[in-house]
Design a protein around this motif. Sequence first.
Motif: not given
Length: 270
Positions: A4-22, A57-66
């Motif tokens: 659960v923690t790992a998936n939450a961390a992945l989701a937060f990374a995907a949502m913020n890496v190309a937007g609001a920032g880490m 944006e490439r990182v975001r797409s990669f993380l979103a796919a995961e």
Amino acid sequence: MDKVTANAALAFAAMNVAGAGMSAVPETYADISTRLVDEAKLKLGISVEDQSPDSMERVRSFLAAEVNRRVFDGVDRNAVRSRLGAQGRLSNGAYKMSFAENFSDFKESERFVRDCIVSADDTCHLVPMNEGNDKEFSIFSKKVSSLNRKRSYWAIALCFRQGSELKVVNFWRLFDQTVDVLGSENALDLLSSFLDVYGIPLVINDVQTSDKMITNRQFFGDLSIGVKRQPGVSGRIYQIFRRTLSGSFEVPLAFAVNFSEYLRDKAKLA
């Protein structure tokens, strides 16, 4: 680290890496999310120091796919789509679309009709009263504008909906010169206004009625829906009904159209 923690961390990374920032990632997940971003950069051949918009944006797409892979891991996606489609919860463009065999009678471009459905101004999905694989109607309306105001009109498309599939069965043009749409607030209202002009009163169980359209009606005993034959009138009946466990019939929608009259008016005004 738990799943659960790992998936939450992945989701937060995907949502913020190309937007609001880490820095927007909650502190609980910040360290893990940052490491996931660095790992994604490594796999994509991007320098850890590279913060350019294109790289992010490439990182975001990669993380979103995961994220998508993990969320749907072991899930029958087609079954999910079918269930959502039956409930009318897919976007119009997400349905697989086909056309009834006699749709060519309407003399409409399938591509144009498809575009009207995908970009509809209003959508009305009749939702099954009980879960199952029953067909239902979906009604779509679209305002088609023209520089020549007299050539502007409302378009209505009616489809059978089954799971995540739509089959287009009819498509009507409502011209101001023939159909008064004043007061129509949605696709079903527009259909009712259209039938005020082109509808044919229904014969239900051999009884002539004044109804040109019935919706969400229940009948007990036998059920037959038709129209009285008239010289020079080519009537088309569209209906869906099903028998319930109690033996009654549910009719979500049924109506009849004077098809020959409609085609004559369309030829004059289109």
